[in-house]
Design an enzyme around this catalytic site. Structure first.
Site, mmCIF file in Angstrom:
data_model
loop_
_atom_site.group_PDB
_atom_site.id
_atom_site.type_symbol
_atom_site.label_atom_id
_atom_site.label_comp_id
_atom_site.label_asym_id
_atom_site.label_seq_id
_atom_site.Cartn_x
_atom_site.Cartn_y
_atom_site.Cartn_z
ATOM 1 N N ASP A 217 23.261 24.727 26.905
ATOM 2 C CA ASP A 217 22.401 23.961 26.009
ATOM 3 C C ASP A 217 22.750 24.253 24.549
ATOM 4 O O ASP A 217 23.047 25.393 24.181
ATOM 5 C CB ASP A 217 20.937 24.340 26.278
ATOM 6 C CG ASP A 217 19.962 23.549 25.450
ATOM 7 O OD1 ASP A 217 19.897 22.317 25.632
ATOM 8 O OD2 ASP A 217 19.270 24.153 24.597
ATOM 9 N N GLU A 252 27.009 21.271 25.891
ATOM 10 C CA GLU A 252 26.327 20.157 25.233
ATOM 11 C C GLU A 252 26.724 20.182 23.755
ATOM 12 O O GLU A 252 26.175 20.941 22.962
ATOM 13 C CB GLU A 252 24.803 20.276 25.362
ATOM 14 C CG GLU A 252 24.084 19.101 24.719
ATOM 15 C CD GLU A 252 22.632 19.397 24.327
ATOM 16 O OE1 GLU A 252 21.870 18.430 24.135
ATOM 17 O OE2 GLU A 252 22.265 20.578 24.187
#
Length: 500
Positions: A217, A252
């Site tokens: 993330d 990401e």
């Protein structure tokens, strides 16, 4: 003579090494992922909240472990959105990286789920949130309570209100701390060696549990410097590979292809946000926005940083409006866009519910609504942690309603995933543009070895014809609203896949 024979065998085995390496070591190049929000997927105990046991008991929907059946979706890898202890519904603010959110079950439930997934040949990666913790994490509670806390340097502090980007700095009794996303998510300080060691320990714990990798993330937010971010991720990747040789990491990096490319120096895979947007824009506008040329340029760029990159391709995810809502509820456009990205090179990621045509738009809770198992949104496994505003009873969007409809979006996804995994040209073959002379058509060839597959899409709302010199032994593998006659006849928003 005997020695010459042995040397010849060794020579041919040496030639085969690259092929064995690409197909066995890098399993993720032949994978189709399914992104799961556990809270929304399947409820095993009737409390309305999805859980790990519910997910385990519904694995046969995703992959029943039998390659000869066609009633499962066929995916062979899962990305679980955060399952760690957290004060929020979404889990992206972690309190304890070593414990399961009790709403989802416990460690025993996770271990049983993982074993059942692996039994079916399904790989599992976890969402690992390492950019920040929850403000309720013991590290931060200690760090914010005293200047002398042993965890003070785990976070970024200022004694005075910073003049640059003051919106990212949040006040406590002991100073101002940096939290890019919001005050409940204080950023970790990666210039502190102990932070690096702690996050490596977390990764090691879960890899030794048997997970196959991590989705990373906010990978570009560790530092406000891409080069420092890349250096850290390379260090992290080198470390996790020392524990699990074939570990998969996907970053990401929500940015341009030029920025994403840099991260391939440190990571094997990154989500391709620019390609996703271009596919959606092409389908929305009904014009081919030079998709194959764009993809080839991207792949050339990525390969400069990592010749063995694995492009993570998708349409939308848990942070974006669902593709059905982007297309104004058009099933035709949703199926067409799926037919494009599921036949492109890369590692595809399907967002849960995408395969049954679920809708959803911001705020975030409503792009993460309960998965629709039944027509009346009731019954076994149906979650209801939030009252949905997009899902409606008996609206034709549910596994129950679509299962028996041969032309449902669900059954199209099943066929496309099955084809991708059956024909290696679709998994990791090269892509070659076919010039159609028509901006409303998209055509390309995927090939590996002797296997060649022609894919043609009509992006237009009106019928179109396309002439192509097919060999006598061609085989139509998939068609939607299309057929081969003297020409290839393509109905509105149609696709055809032909082995040539």
């Amino acid at each position: 003579m005997y020695k010459k024979g042995i040397l010849l065998v060794i020579f041919f085995l040496f030639l085969l090494i690259p092929f064995a390496h690409s197909e066995s070591t890098y399993w993720y190049k032949d994978a189709v992922f399914y992104e799961v929000f556990v809270r929304s997927f399947a409820d095993s105990d009737g409390d309305g909240i999805g859980d790990l046991r519910g997910l385990m008991e519904k694995l046969d929907y995703l992959n029943d472990g039998n390659p000869n059946t066609t009633k499962d979706l066929g995916v062979n890898a899962l990305w679980l959105m955060p399952i760690f202890l957290s004060p929020s519904y979404h889990g992206y603010d972690v309190v304890d990286y070593y414990d399961i959110d009790p709403n989802y079950g416990d460690m025993k439930d996770f271990e049983e789920f993982l074993a059942e997934a692996h039994k079916r040949g399904i790989k599992v990666i976890l969402d690992l949130v390492l950019n920040h913790t929850s403000s309720l994490h013991p590290w931060f509670k200690s760090a914010s309570s005293s200047f002398l806390s042993p965890y003070r340097n785990f976070y970024l502090w200022s004694t005075e209100p910073p003049k640059n980007n003051p919106q990212f700095w949040h006040k406590t009794n002991t100073g101002y701390y940096y939290g890019f996303f919001w005050s409940g998510m204080p950023d970790l300080n990666y210039d502190e060696p102990r932070v690096r060691e702690e996050v490596k320990k977390i990764a090691k714990f879960w890899l030794e549990k048997g997970v196959d990798g991590f989705r990373l993330d906010a990978a570009k937010h560790i530092y406000d410097d891409h080069d420092k971010n890349v250096a850290w991720w390379k260090e992290f990747y080198d470390y996790v590979k020392s524990i699990k040789k074939d570990v998969y990491l996907v970053g990401e990096v929500w940015d341009s292809q030029e920025v994403i490319a840099k991260y391939y120096y440190g990571l094997p895979s990154n989500f391709n946000f620019p390609l996703a947007q271009r596919i959606i824009s092409s389908v929305s506008s009904q014009y081919n926005l030079n998709l194959v040329d764009f993809l080839l340029d991207e792949r050339s760029l990525f390969s400069q940083y990592n010749p063995d990159f694995a492009d993570a391709i998708f349409l939308t995810n848990h942070d974006q409006n669902r593709v059905m809502s982007v297309f104004g509820g058009s099933i035709d456009k949703a199926i067409l866009s799926a037919s494009i990205y599921l036949t492109f090179p890369g590692t595809p990621f399907i967002y849960y519910g995408e395969e049954i045509g679920m809708s959803g738009a911001k705020p975030d809770e409503h792009i993460r609504e309960p998965f629709e198992w039944t027509s009346n949104l009731k019954g076994d496994y149906q979650t209801m942690w939030i009252k949905p505003i997009y899902a409606k009873p008996n609206d034709g969007i549910s596994v129950e309603e679509e299962d028996l409809d041969e032309n449902s979006i669900l059954n199209h996804y099943r066929r496309l995933v099955n084809l991708r995994l059956k024909y290696k040209a679709l998994s990791y073959g090269d892509i070659e543009k076919v010039d159609t002379k028509d901006s409303t058509l998209l055509a390309y060839i995927r090939k590996v070895g002797e296997e060649k597959i022609l894919i043609i899409h009509n992006l237009n709302r009106v019928k179109n014809n396309f002439s192509y010199p097919l060999p006598k032994n061609y085989q139509v593998l998939y068609s939607r609203n299309s057929k081969v006659d003297k020409d290839i006849i393509l109905g509105p928003f149609s696709s055809i896949i032909i082995k040539i």
